[in-house]
Scaffold this motif. Sequence first.
Motif, PDB file in Angstrom:
ATOM      1  N   ARG A  64      -6.262  21.459 -28.914  1.00 42.03           N
ATOM      2  CA  ARG A  64      -5.783  20.251 -28.234  1.00 42.03           C
ATOM      3  C   ARG A  64      -6.876  19.552 -27.432  1.00 42.03           C
ATOM      4  O   ARG A  64      -6.689  18.444 -26.981  1.00 42.03           O
ATOM      5  N   SER A  69      -7.251  14.716 -30.444  1.00 46.94           N
ATOM      6  CA  SER A  69      -6.048  15.285 -29.828  1.00 46.94           C
ATOM      7  C   SER A  69      -5.968  14.927 -28.354  1.00 46.94           C
ATOM      8  O   SER A  69      -4.900  14.575 -27.842  1.00 46.94           O
ATOM      9  N   THR A 107      -3.497  19.231 -20.421  1.00 46.18           N
ATOM     10  CA  THR A 107      -4.050  19.641 -21.708  1.00 46.18           C
ATOM     11  C   THR A 107      -4.986  20.823 -21.515  1.00 46.18           C
ATOM     12  O   THR A 107      -4.859  21.850 -22.188  1.00 46.18           O
TER      13      THR A 107
END
Length: 146
Positions: A64, A69, A107
């Motif tokens: 990620r 992403s 994230t």
Amino acid sequence: MGALAGMRSLSAPALLSRALLDKHNNSLSGTPFEFLQHRYVANTLTGLAATELLGDKLPMAPDRTIAPSLLMRAASGAAVGAVVYAGRHKSIAEGAALGAVAAVAATYASFYLRKFLCKKTDIADPIIGALEDALVVASGLKAAKA
């Protein structure tokens, strides 16, 4: 909601759209986000989010934190932040900025937490991913209703 976008980029907009559909008040009337209150949009976002939840468990799923992403997660966080602020008649730009920052922070936090848990426990990565999914959905449902 922005932090949830950092964990699962499509879940936050899907949960928010679903909550807006259920409430359907006029707080987004006349804003660029009014379309999120339509059933077709909520259903489409929900389907995309479900696909993301499944895809995350695949071994070939990219990290990620790679640029595409991360940008998607930041954009998703910005979008949900802007919608929340617009619904409260506050600065859309401020909501977008806060949502994007929360998404990027979440994230990295969720990425390294998942790696740590996989390394320090005997729990398989897909199981930890499923637990993360449950956290995102439960938190998102609660946050979206607020």
